[in-house]
Design an enzyme around this catalytic site. Structure first.
Site: not given
Ligand code: TEU
Ligand code: CA
Length: 557
Positions: A98, A199, A256, A329-330
């Site tokens: 990430d 990210d 993302e 995870h969000d």
């Protein structure tokens, strides 16, 4: 359309804090992940996306990095990480890391220096601005509530933080920042990783001039997203990153991108432009948001989802490439959000997996999705850990919303829904830890756990395993064209995939009803094969009624 490994892969996201604890401190760690690689291999996973494991004060659970080239103490050592990479590769899988470079932690050495003085050599690594009329430079809110600017008394300036105040935004206009980021990326790639998930990477190019957003009635802060999303230099930066770093390796990249549109995604993922391989778009994740955003609940209207995913399938059909996801995870867990996590949990989890995995793109599975893990409802706010959840509770409470109403939104949309510990077995704490878990385990682990799922051949786990195997066995699933069927049907999501003379028909019932339908099909095929179904079913493609949450896929040759 060129064949490539990242188009034919299935990716599994690990949120390390909640995956597996090996030393009893209640926090997942790298050795814990190593102990579960055989499980991922048995599922058929090709690539693991590891959420951040770098040094961090964990204000945002690792998405606030204080040293990009050190491993977070709670997760283990660099030797543990190197062992993990070696074991992932030994199991015939790949590992992507990430990359969080829109911002660092305020405890990163760069920010510590930057904050020291206006003439510090690191001052321009971040975005500092003087106030305006005694207020913040702009009226933007942070994604985690409050202003997006934090005042620094010593220099009488504000620094920008689109997320928590402990996550100051990096200044990508500064070539030294870009050069240091590229060096760090190369350092990880030289260790042998197979790519990056990036990210909020479409936030890194900030506007030349910072302007106020449009204030909504009664609100103190406004959205600045139209200014900082997909900014003026974003393509230049991504092409420079690709040319300087990525092109030298056989890697996979996924950006993302909150706020990305299909048109922009074509630019970001067009192989001829050498930017990224694919993006995470968010339009389908916003279809159950009311006008005031994610905490303003609205039921999903299936035709909206059909229209949106079809738009994305069509937009990236010949140029670019889709990622396919309902969970991460969000996001809350899809079986609770879009399915039925009570009497139809198993059926609806399999149905949701079918509708996603039979599409064109790279599927992403989030830890626990493959065993039908559900949302959580903690009795007390004190049991929640996520900074976004805790901040929004206090913000809405100060606005006068009643506790129960705020908790309904938190039950539906809190990020902690997807962060409760992975449920491995029915032993204490679901086999996740021998200690006290950092976040409580969902009490339904007694029935919902990997051990039980593996034991039962008709489980959700084995259904995912079969979907993944089908993708490997049939090119039509990876490369076939897509066409929506039954466009206006309010309960059924049906589509057709075609490749050469083969046709794949996918029919999914998103309801607990038993809808009637008619499929206009040319049945002059030599053979009809039922590839997968979540009910014991006949091979008759001519059926005109579906059972609750029924899903099936037929291959016509
Ligand atoms: O999330 C980006 C993002 O837009 C988040 O605001 C997310 O959409 C939101 O939390 C959903 O309610 C990335 C990471 O995935 C997230 O975990 C981090 O908190 C965030 O960036 C900051 O790094
Ligand atoms: Ca641990």
């Amino acid at each position: 359309m060129s064949k490539t490994w990242w188009k034919e892969s299935v990716v599994y996201q690990i949120y390390p804090r909640s995956f597996m604890d090996s030393n009893g401190d209640g926090i997942g760690d790298l050795q814990g992940i190593i102990s579960k690689l055989h499980y991922l291999k048995s599922l058929g996973i090709d690539v693991i996306w590891l959420s951040p494991v770098y040094k961090s004060p964990n204000d945002d659970n690792g998405y606030d990095i204080s040293d990009y080239q050190q491993i977070m103490d709670e997760f283990g050592t660099m030797a543990d990480w190197e062992k993990l990479l070696e074991e992932v590769h030994n199991h015939g899988m790949k590992l992507i890391m990430d990359l969080v470079v829109n911002h660092t932690s305020d405890e990163h050495q760069w920010f510590i220096e930057s904050k020291k003085a206006k003439d510090n050599q690191y001052r321009d690594y971040y975005i500092w601005r003087p106030g305006k009329n005694g207020k913040e430079p702009t009226n933007w809110y942070s994604n985690f509530g409050g202003s997006a600017w934090q005042y620094d008394e010593a220099s009488d300036e504000y620094y920008l933080h689109l997320f928590s105040k402990k996550q100051p935004d990096l200044n990508w206009q500064n070539p030294q920042v870009r050069s240091d980021i590229y060096k760090m990326m190369t350092w990880w790639l030289e260790k042998g990783i197979d790519g990056f998930r990036m990210d909020v990477i479409n936030f890194i190019s900030k506007p030349e001039i910072f302007e106020d957003g449009e204030l909504k009635q009664g609100k103190q802060y406004a959205s600045g997203s139209k200014y900082y999303r997909n900014g003026p230099h974003i393509h230049e930066y991504l092409q420079e990153m690709n040319k300087t770093v990525l092109t030298k390796y056989d890697v996979m990249t996924v950006g993302e991108m909150p706020g990305v549109t299909p048109e922009l995604a074509r630019l970001y993922t067009d192989e001829a432009r050498n930017e990224l391989n694919m993006v995470f778009q968010f339009e389908h994740m916003g279809l159950d948001n009311g006008p005031n955003g994610k905490w303003d609940l609205k039921p999903l209207y299936l035709p909206d989802l059909k229209e949106n995913l079809t738009k994305w399938q069509q937009a990236l059909d010949t140029t670019g490439w889709n990622s396919l996801y309902f969970n991460n995870h969000d996001q809350p867990r899809s079986v609770s959000r879009f399915g039925n996590d009570k009497e139809y949990r198993e059926k609806s989890a399999k149905m949701l997996a079918t509708v996603l995995h039979m599409m064109k793109g790279t599927p992403f599975i989030y830890q626990g999705e493959e065993i039908g893990m559900t949302n959580i409802q903690f009795d007390s706010l004190d049991d929640y850990r996520d900074i976004e959840t805790l901040n929004i509770y206090h913000e809405l409470s100060e606005e006068g919303l009643p506790h129960e109403e705020i908790m309904e939104s938190i039950y539906a949309k809190s990020r902690d829904n997807s962060r409760t510990p992975m449920q491995w077995d029915s032993s204490e704490n679901a086999g996740f830890t021998t200690g006290t878990p950092w976040l409580k385990v969902n009490p339904n682990y007694l029935e919902i756990n990997a051990e039980t799922e593996i034991k039962h051949s008709d489980s959700i786990f084995h259904y995912y395993r079969k979907l993944i195997q089908l993708r490997k066995n049939h090119d039509i699933i990876v490369y076939g064209d897509y066409e929506l069927l039954l466009r206006d049907h309010p309960e059924i999501f049906a589509y057709k995939r075609t490749l050469n003379n083969d046709t794949l028909i996918v029919i999914c019932n998103f309801s607990n009803q038993e809808p009637i339908f008619e499929l206009p099909l040319d049945l002059t095929f030599h053979s009809i094969e039922l590839l997968i179904s979540n009910y014991p079913t006949d091979n008759n493609i001519q059926t005109t009624q579906l059972k609750p949450y029924e899903a099936k896929a037929f291959l016509l040759k």
